[in-house]
Scaffold this active site. Structure first.
Site, PDB file in Angstrom:
ATOM      1  N   CYS A 116     -31.689   3.600 -36.421  1.00 41.66           N
ATOM      2  CA  CYS A 116     -31.372   2.881 -35.195  1.00 41.66           C
ATOM      3  C   CYS A 116     -31.048   1.451 -35.608  1.00 41.66           C
ATOM      4  O   CYS A 116     -31.894   0.778 -36.205  1.00 41.66           O
ATOM      5  CB  CYS A 116     -32.577   2.914 -34.257  1.00 41.66           C
ATOM      6  SG  CYS A 116     -32.496   1.615 -33.020  1.00 41.66           S
ATOM      7  N   ASN A 150     -22.012   1.668 -45.404  1.00 45.64           N
ATOM      8  CA  ASN A 150     -20.927   2.638 -45.576  1.00 45.64           C
ATOM      9  C   ASN A 150     -20.453   3.103 -44.206  1.00 45.64           C
ATOM     10  O   ASN A 150     -21.260   3.533 -43.382  1.00 45.64           O
ATOM     11  CB  ASN A 150     -21.426   3.858 -46.363  1.00 45.64           C
ATOM     12  CG  ASN A 150     -20.289   4.748 -46.809  1.00 45.64           C
ATOM     13  OD1 ASN A 150     -19.442   4.326 -47.594  1.00 45.64           O
ATOM     14  ND2 ASN A 150     -20.244   5.962 -46.289  1.00 45.64           N
ATOM     15  N   GLU A 151     -19.166   2.971 -43.972  1.00 38.34           N
ATOM     16  CA  GLU A 151     -18.553   3.499 -42.742  1.00 38.34           C
ATOM     17  C   GLU A 151     -19.455   3.299 -41.519  1.00 38.34           C
ATOM     18  O   GLU A 151     -19.904   4.253 -40.893  1.00 38.34           O
ATOM     19  CB  GLU A 151     -18.209   4.980 -42.922  1.00 38.34           C
ATOM     20  CG  GLU A 151     -17.139   5.215 -43.969  1.00 38.34           C
ATOM     21  CD  GLU A 151     -16.621   6.646 -44.019  1.00 38.34           C
ATOM     22  OE1 GLU A 151     -17.338   7.553 -43.555  1.00 38.34           O
ATOM     23  OE2 GLU A 151     -15.513   6.857 -44.540  1.00 38.34           O
ATOM     24  N   CYS A 156     -26.935   4.287 -31.112  1.00 38.79           N
ATOM     25  CA  CYS A 156     -28.253   4.733 -30.648  1.00 38.79           C
ATOM     26  C   CYS A 156     -28.427   4.288 -29.193  1.00 38.79           C
ATOM     27  O   CYS A 156     -27.855   3.284 -28.769  1.00 38.79           O
ATOM     28  CB  CYS A 156     -29.309   4.105 -31.551  1.00 38.79           C
ATOM     29  SG  CYS A 156     -31.002   4.355 -30.994  1.00 38.79           S
ATOM     30  N   CYS A 158     -31.679   4.095 -27.602  1.00 37.70           N
ATOM     31  CA  CYS A 158     -33.130   4.013 -27.381  1.00 37.70           C
ATOM     32  C   CYS A 158     -33.505   2.758 -26.581  1.00 37.70           C
ATOM     33  O   CYS A 158     -32.651   1.941 -26.241  1.00 37.70           O
ATOM     34  CB  CYS A 158     -33.856   4.026 -28.726  1.00 37.70           C
ATOM     35  SG  CYS A 158     -33.720   2.465 -29.618  1.00 37.70           S
ATOM     36  N   CYS A 161     -32.616  -0.521 -28.285  1.00 39.02           N
ATOM     37  CA  CYS A 161     -31.186  -0.822 -28.109  1.00 39.02           C
ATOM     38  C   CYS A 161     -30.930  -1.301 -26.679  1.00 39.02           C
ATOM     39  O   CYS A 161     -30.081  -2.174 -26.466  1.00 39.02           O
ATOM     40  CB  CYS A 161     -30.334   0.399 -28.441  1.00 39.02           C
ATOM     41  SG  CYS A 161     -30.248   0.717 -30.221  1.00 39.02           S
ATOM     42  N   GLU A 304     -11.640   4.741 -50.309  1.00 37.23           N
ATOM     43  CA  GLU A 304     -11.916   6.171 -50.483  1.00 37.23           C
ATOM     44  C   GLU A 304     -10.739   7.006 -50.023  1.00 37.23           C
ATOM     45  O   GLU A 304     -10.165   6.769 -48.956  1.00 37.23           O
ATOM     46  CB  GLU A 304     -13.100   6.611 -49.605  1.00 37.23           C
ATOM     47  CG  GLU A 304     -14.455   6.215 -50.066  1.00 37.23           C
ATOM     48  CD  GLU A 304     -15.524   6.797 -49.136  1.00 37.23           C
ATOM     49  OE1 GLU A 304     -15.287   7.855 -48.509  1.00 37.23           O
ATOM     50  OE2 GLU A 304     -16.574   6.171 -49.016  1.00 37.23           O
ATOM     51  N   TRP A 312     -15.498  18.534 -45.763  1.00 37.21           N
ATOM     52  CA  TRP A 312     -15.955  18.632 -44.376  1.00 37.21           C
ATOM     53  C   TRP A 312     -14.894  19.234 -43.449  1.00 37.21           C
ATOM     54  O   TRP A 312     -15.152  19.535 -42.298  1.00 37.21           O
ATOM     55  CB  TRP A 312     -16.348  17.253 -43.842  1.00 37.21           C
ATOM     56  CG  TRP A 312     -15.392  16.156 -44.229  1.00 37.21           C
ATOM     57  CD1 TRP A 312     -15.522  15.312 -45.283  1.00 37.21           C
ATOM     58  CD2 TRP A 312     -14.157  15.807 -43.582  1.00 37.21           C
ATOM     59  NE1 TRP A 312     -14.448  14.448 -45.349  1.00 37.21           N
ATOM     60  CE2 TRP A 312     -13.608  14.729 -44.309  1.00 37.21           C
ATOM     61  CE3 TRP A 312     -13.464  16.283 -42.473  1.00 37.21           C
ATOM     62  CZ2 TRP A 312     -12.399  14.126 -43.958  1.00 37.21           C
ATOM     63  CZ3 TRP A 312     -12.269  15.685 -42.114  1.00 37.21           C
ATOM     64  CH2 TRP A 312     -11.752  14.623 -42.862  1.00 37.21           C
ATOM     65  N   GLU A 352     -22.179  17.617 -49.765  1.00 38.03           N
ATOM     66  CA  GLU A 352     -20.779  17.442 -50.170  1.00 38.03           C
ATOM     67  C   GLU A 352     -20.451  18.147 -51.480  1.00 38.03           C
ATOM     68  O   GLU A 352     -19.529  17.752 -52.207  1.00 38.03           O
ATOM     69  CB  GLU A 352     -20.449  15.951 -50.205  1.00 38.03           C
ATOM     70  CG  GLU A 352     -20.479  15.400 -48.784  1.00 38.03           C
ATOM     71  CD  GLU A 352     -20.108  13.947 -48.653  1.00 38.03           C
ATOM     72  OE1 GLU A 352     -20.404  13.177 -49.572  1.00 38.03           O
ATOM     73  OE2 GLU A 352     -19.527  13.594 -47.609  1.00 38.03           O
ATOM     74  N   HIS A 355     -16.799  19.072 -51.979  1.00 40.55           N
ATOM     75  CA  HIS A 355     -15.766  18.037 -51.786  1.00 40.55           C
ATOM     76  C   HIS A 355     -14.990  17.797 -53.076  1.00 40.55           C
ATOM     77  O   HIS A 355     -15.555  17.835 -54.161  1.00 40.55           O
ATOM     78  CB  HIS A 355     -16.438  16.739 -51.336  1.00 40.55           C
ATOM     79  CG  HIS A 355     -15.507  15.784 -50.665  1.00 40.55           C
ATOM     80  ND1 HIS A 355     -14.608  15.003 -51.363  1.00 40.55           N
ATOM     81  CD2 HIS A 355     -15.319  15.491 -49.363  1.00 40.55           C
ATOM     82  CE1 HIS A 355     -13.921  14.272 -50.512  1.00 40.55           C
ATOM     83  NE2 HIS A 355     -14.337  14.539 -49.284  1.00 40.55           N
TER      84      HIS A 355
HETATM   85  C1  GAL Z   1     -16.645   9.325 -46.237  1.00 43.13           C
HETATM   86  C2  GAL Z   1     -17.905   8.743 -46.815  1.00 43.13           C
HETATM   87  C3  GAL Z   1     -18.213   9.288 -48.191  1.00 43.13           C
HETATM   88  C4  GAL Z   1     -18.001  10.771 -48.209  1.00 43.13           C
HETATM   89  C5  GAL Z   1     -16.593  11.067 -47.806  1.00 43.13           C
HETATM   90  C6  GAL Z   1     -16.264  12.518 -47.849  1.00 43.13           C
HETATM   91  O1  GAL Z   1     -16.755   9.388 -44.878  1.00 43.13           O
HETATM   92  O2  GAL Z   1     -17.871   7.353 -46.855  1.00 43.13           O
HETATM   93  O3  GAL Z   1     -19.533   8.962 -48.524  1.00 43.13           O
HETATM   94  O4  GAL Z   1     -18.893  11.364 -47.330  1.00 43.13           O
HETATM   95  O5  GAL Z   1     -16.386  10.637 -46.505  1.00 43.13           O
HETATM   96  O6  GAL Z   1     -14.967  12.768 -47.371  1.00 43.13           O
END
Ligand code: GAL
Length: 641
Positions: A116, A150-151, A156, A158, A161, A304, A312, A352, A355
């Site tokens: 959170c 990260n991203e 949240c 709650c 918040c 990335e 995914w 992952e 991936h």
């Molecule tokens: C991004 C993320 C990474 C990894 C990647 C997989 O969203 O920052 O850590 O999960 O996707 O596609």
């Protein structure tokens, strides 16, 4: 290092997670990274539980080793604050650190991002480890940049918040009267008499108050931004010379990246186009252009992308031969000074595990690794583009608030999606190799020959005046439908739409007319006849020239496309969703009149041209090779789209 970039070499590499592997693999990693020409590794993104195995006890020795090893091999580091993913001890011992859904259910740990953003426990631990990392590594010779979290995107609902939301609202509206006025609480007996009554949009009986919904989206973005800033300031305090970034997700609705980007030293992007999507190259280009624009045109970093498939995805088809190189070059052409991947070595365990990676499960004896090595070589030859700019004569307006507002509940057409509008207007420009920036509606637009407004449903008075002034001073503008409708409190502007643009456009709209999918016919001597669907508007020209008129359906005889001279400039209004070829003709005419030209005219259909600095990049998105005419010959400029 060039003062206009964050690097003096095109950066190349990826997320590196050595904590998933025994030491002997690290040695192999170094050899393979050198072989591939890797010069930057993103380290520590999800390492919190390994760095702080129990509360307040740090184990940095393994990370020391990783950074030293990378440095010894000539590889720089983007070091992450590991705060995107909390260790289980935190969520277990302090369950209030877990995020809550609108329906009151809790998202528990066992995945990632289980925090959170308002939790003081989370915040304190996150700040402490950021500070500790800063203290330990801010002067490490391998360190090239900080990668905060990260991203960012966790929301949240709650009670903590809720309290933070009230404080945010008090800053925005002053007192409860201000809030009641802004949220229009006279409607449905929603008037608040005490701040404690004000809550996030949670599970409700029927439609939520739209301004409450919108404000929570704004608040959630600002709340996360506060966390970013806290960590940024901590790491920066140890060595202000190291640039700080966090990885954006392109057109991600959850964070208003205009607000975020100005807090960063460089803008970076994660992008995962689907290799099966025929429009992936277009979407990639669009995301690159957004990222460059967020940084004010400065070089950015592709943080990335997958070298193969994205685990995914429902169907995780790998990138075909050469595609990772092509899309990497596209990023460089559109302003990136670095190309990184997720991830270096394919994980053998964890969510992952399937991936794609630079070193796939098959190991270095693989197509993917060979292509990575080729890419490393190609990028190493491009150092002279570092710090150079991509020139754009066209701006496409993009605003997170307008996006959120047009997609609130109870809009006239639930299928009217903001990004569809952006894509429709971007596509013909991209196909014609006319480079576009994205711009905030309140930005200085004076350097652009043409401003394109695919949809600006919600608009501030300042932005509206900005557009009017731009045209008055000689600018060319094309505006799409359902624009200029509401103000920032999601209050409909009254008296005939689009109130702030009526004079600019020379027209008055009485009714919006969303349509079932059956196309309507439209007649135009200037553009040629075409069809249009989904959306129409009952409007009257008040000074504008009617360029196209509906000839079927309930709006037969009503103008569909208009053009108006205003001040020194010209404004088009497109009151419907024309078929793609017709929209291309409209934009082609507008580009022609504005003098906005393709980078190179007359290229084969799926060849993309971008000028960066003094170089022109030519990218063939077709499966087959194509013959390009002699580019040294002076060709007649042609803006037909
Ligand atoms: C991004 C993320 C990474 C990894 C990647 C997989 O969203 O920052 O850590 O999960 O996707 O596609």
């Amino acid at each position: 290092m060039s003062s206009s970039s964050f690097t003096d070499r095109i950066l190349f590499g990826g997320d590196y997670n050595p904590e998933q592997w025994p030491r002997e693999v690290w040695e192999e990693d170094m050899a393979l990274m050198r072989q591939a020409g890797v010069n930057l590794a993103t380290v520590g993104v999800f390492s919190w539980a390994m760095l702080e195995p129990t509360p307040g006890v740090y184990e940095f020795e393994w990370l020391d080793e990783v950074l030293d090893l990378l440095h010894a091999n000539g590889i720089g580091v983007a070091l992450a604050t590991p705060t995107a993913s909390t260790p289980p001890w935190m969520n277990h011992r302090w369950p209030e650190t877990l995020p809550q859904n609108p329906d009151g259910t809790i998202r528990t740990y066992g995945s990632r991002n289980a925090y959170c953003p308002s939790s003081s426990v989370y915040r304190e631990f996150a700040d402490k480890i950021s500070d500790a990392l800063g203290g330990r590594y801010a002067h490490h010779p391998a360190l090239r940049m900080w990668h905060i979290g990260n991203e960012f995107g966790t929301v949240c609902h709650c009670d903590r918040c809720a309290a933070r939301f009230r404080t945010w609202l008090q800053v925005r509206y002053g007192d409860l009267d201000g809030l009641n006025e802004a949220w229009g609480t006279a409607f449905w007996s929603q008037r608040y008499s005490d701040w404690d009554e004000v809550i996030p949009p949670r599970q409700v009986q029927y439609v939520i108050n739209p301004t409450q919904d919108l404000d929570y989206q704004r608040f959630a973005s600002d709340l996360l931004l506060g966390g970013f800033i806290a960590e940024r300031d901590l790491v920066r305090s140890h060595n202000p010379a190291i640039p700080v970034t966090t990885n954006f997700m392109g057109f991600f609705k959850g964070t208003d990246s205009w607000r975020w980007a100005r807090e960063e030293d460089l803008v970076s992007l994660d992008t995962y186009p689907d290799p099966n999507d025929p429009d992936a190259a277009r979407d990639n280009a669009m995301t690159h252009d957004l990222t460059r624009s967020l940084g004010g045109g400065k070089p950015w970093l592709l943080m990335e992308q997958s070298p193969a498939g994205a685990g995914w995805r429902h169907i995780a088809t790998p990138k075909r031969r050469g595609l990772n190189q092509l899309w990497s070059m596209q990023a460089v052409a559109r302003g990136a000074d670095g190309v990184l991947h997720f991830q270096w070595r394919a994980s053998k365990q964890g969510a992952e595990r399937t991936h794609g990676a630079m070193v796939p499960h098959a190991g270095p004896d693989s197509r993917v690794f060979r292509e990575i090595c080729q890419l490393g070589k190609q990028l190493a030859q491009l150092d002279d583009v570092i710090g150079t700019n991509v020139a754009a004569e066209v701006a496409i307006l993009h605003d997170w608030d307008a996006w959120r507002a047009v997609e609130l509940d109870h809009q006239p057409h639930s299928g009217f999606r903001y990004l569809d509008r952006i894509r429709e207007y971007y596509t013909p420009l991209w196909r014609a190799n006319i480079t576009a920036d994205f711009a905030h509606p309140e930005a200085d637009l004076s350097t652009y020959k043409l401003v394109v407004v695919p949809n600006l449903y919600q608009v501030t008075d300042v932005a509206a005046a900005n557009l009017v002034r731009y045209v008055e001073r000689g600018g060319h503008l094309v505006m799409g439908p359902f624009s200029g409708v509401s103000d920032p409190d999601e209050r409909i502007r009254l008296g005939g739409h689009p109130v702030p643009f009526r004079e600019l456009l020379g027209l008055r709209i009485e009714e919006y007319w969303p349509l079932p999918d059956e196309p309507l016919t439209v007649e135009s001597a200037e553009l040629g006849d075409f069809t249009a669907a989904t959306w129409a508007e009952w409007l009257t020209a008040e000074g504008a020239t009617v360029v196209a008129t509906f000839t079927s359906g309930p709006l037969s005889g009503i103008p569909a496309v208009l053009r108006n001279s205003h001040g020194e400039g010209t404004a088009w209004y497109v009151a419907t969703l024309p078929e793609p070829a017709a929209l291309a003709r409209i934009l082609g005419a507008a580009c022609h009149a504005a003098g906005a030209e393709p980078v190179l005219p007359g290229l084969p259909p799926r060849v993309e041209a971008i000028r960066r600095g003094d170089k022109v990049f030519l990218l063939n998105h077709d499966d087959e090779s194509v013959q390009i005419r002699d580019l040294t010959q002076d060709a007649a400029q042609d803006t037909a789209l």
